[in-house]
Design a protein around this motif. Sequence first.
Motif, PDB file in Angstrom:
ATOM      1  N   LEU A   1      27.741  21.768 -41.408  1.00 43.96           N
ATOM      2  CA  LEU A   1      27.617  21.634 -42.857  1.00 43.96           C
ATOM      3  C   LEU A   1      27.172  20.240 -43.282  1.00 43.96           C
ATOM      4  O   LEU A   1      26.916  20.002 -44.456  1.00 43.96           O
ATOM      5  N   GLU A   2      27.117  19.320 -42.327  1.00 39.90           N
ATOM      6  CA  GLU A   2      26.721  17.935 -42.603  1.00 39.90           C
ATOM      7  C   GLU A   2      27.603  17.301 -43.682  1.00 39.90           C
ATOM      8  O   GLU A   2      27.134  16.578 -44.565  1.00 39.90           O
ATOM      9  N   ILE A   3      28.900  17.579 -43.612  1.00 34.11           N
ATOM     10  CA  ILE A   3      29.847  16.964 -44.546  1.00 34.11           C
ATOM     11  C   ILE A   3      30.020  15.499 -44.162  1.00 34.11           C
ATOM     12  O   ILE A   3      30.189  15.183 -42.986  1.00 34.11           O
ATOM     13  N   PRO A   4      29.972  14.568 -45.123  1.00 36.21           N
ATOM     14  CA  PRO A   4      30.221  13.166 -44.803  1.00 36.21           C
ATOM     15  C   PRO A   4      31.578  13.008 -44.118  1.00 36.21           C
ATOM     16  O   PRO A   4      32.589  13.512 -44.631  1.00 36.21           O
ATOM     17  N   PRO A   5      31.636  12.348 -42.948  1.00 41.19           N
ATOM     18  CA  PRO A   5      32.913  12.229 -42.225  1.00 41.19           C
ATOM     19  C   PRO A   5      34.032  11.637 -43.066  1.00 41.19           C
ATOM     20  O   PRO A   5      35.185  12.053 -42.966  1.00 41.19           O
ATOM     21  N   LEU A   6      33.696  10.656 -43.918  1.00 38.00           N
ATOM     22  CA  LEU A   6      34.711  10.023 -44.752  1.00 38.00           C
ATOM     23  C   LEU A   6      35.347  11.040 -45.701  1.00 38.00           C
ATOM     24  O   LEU A   6      36.556  11.044 -45.924  1.00 38.00           O
ATOM     25  N   GLN A   7      34.523  11.942 -46.237  1.00 36.93           N
ATOM     26  CA  GLN A   7      35.018  12.976 -47.153  1.00 36.93           C
ATOM     27  C   GLN A   7      35.806  14.033 -46.385  1.00 36.93           C
ATOM     28  O   GLN A   7      36.843  14.517 -46.862  1.00 36.93           O
ATOM     29  N   ALA A   8      35.322  14.411 -45.213  1.00 37.12           N
ATOM     30  CA  ALA A   8      36.005  15.432 -44.420  1.00 37.12           C
ATOM     31  C   ALA A   8      37.403  14.974 -44.017  1.00 37.12           C
ATOM     32  O   ALA A   8      38.386  15.726 -44.156  1.00 37.12           O
ATOM     33  N   VAL A   9      37.514  13.746 -43.525  1.00 34.82           N
ATOM     34  CA  VAL A   9      38.821  13.212 -43.138  1.00 34.82           C
ATOM     35  C   VAL A   9      39.734  13.131 -44.359  1.00 34.82           C
ATOM     36  O   VAL A   9      40.931  13.430 -44.278  1.00 34.82           O
ATOM     37  N   GLY A  10      39.175  12.728 -45.508  1.00 34.41           N
ATOM     38  CA  GLY A  10      39.973  12.631 -46.724  1.00 34.41           C
ATOM     39  C   GLY A  10      40.568  13.956 -47.152  1.00 34.41           C
ATOM     40  O   GLY A  10      41.757  14.042 -47.494  1.00 34.41           O
ATOM     41  N   TRP A  11      39.753  15.015 -47.127  1.00 32.35           N
ATOM     42  CA  TRP A  11      40.253  16.331 -47.513  1.00 32.35           C
ATOM     43  C   TRP A  11      41.290  16.846 -46.511  1.00 32.35           C
ATOM     44  O   TRP A  11      42.283  17.487 -46.892  1.00 32.35           O
TER      45      TRP A  11
END
Length: 295
Positions: A200-210
């Motif tokens: 999904l090419e989710i930004p890693p910073l956002q993925a870890v945050g969620w």
Amino acid sequence: MAWSSYQKLLALVMLVTGSFNTLSVKYADMQEVVGQDGSIRKFNHPFMQSAFMFIGEMLCLLIFLGDGTVDSHSLTKGSRNFNPLVLLIPACCDLISTSTMYVGLSMTQASSFQMLRGSVIVFTGILSVGFLERKLGGREWTGISLVIVGLLFVGVSDLTTTDKDSPGLNSVVTGDLLIICAQVVTAVQIVVEEKFVSGLEIPPLQAVGWEGVFGFIGIILLMIPLNYIHAGPPFGDNSQGTIEASLDALVQIENSGRLFMAVIGITVSIAFFNYVGLSVTQQMSSTTRMVLDHV
């Protein structure tokens, strides 16, 4: 294929922060501090430690939301068009595995903990074959076999270096088994992240945050009954005699500067560690992440 400079930096940060996190957690476990009831005891609060870990992950989301260069910065670049619930399963796995590992770490040595975590390489490799349709060659299977042999040496070492007449032997063995069981859940998390999150090419910073948000909500809900379930040592070694005593943990942290710094170390190091870990999964593979995790 040669690694880029960015990939080498990710690997280095992952090595440093992963080691620092393990040492911070164990250092916190070793602190003897006055608790809520006025007694001096060790900091035995693995579930509160998990909560601080998820707070660290949530900080990644705050950094992501506060970044003004979303489309150009490597930390935040990626697609925002996704359902955050896709990260719920990895977050649940993270909650279960981390809490179990921290309980295990409180019962065994930090060195054994870090080496036994290497068993996740075995489970990740097997799950990668089954769910990611990845083919492992003779070199990979040889490496997995060597990891298994190494784990056996670690287990035998714990048995032979602990006094067999000591009640601590059962604690060490239980701790080791809990750590290994947690690696099965961790392997599921890593494979799910590679299969559903990386594409999904989710930004890693956002993925870890969620994942931190979902994990923190989960650990708070879990700790509510744990604060009322009584248990004997080592689980109930707190002011309430329950599996977890959240207020007792906060009082101990308030009473010790060293313990407070250890908690800060846990929170900050896990934020960096999980960010670079997910970045490695996206940039390279889940297997590479697991190998780096245990160097």
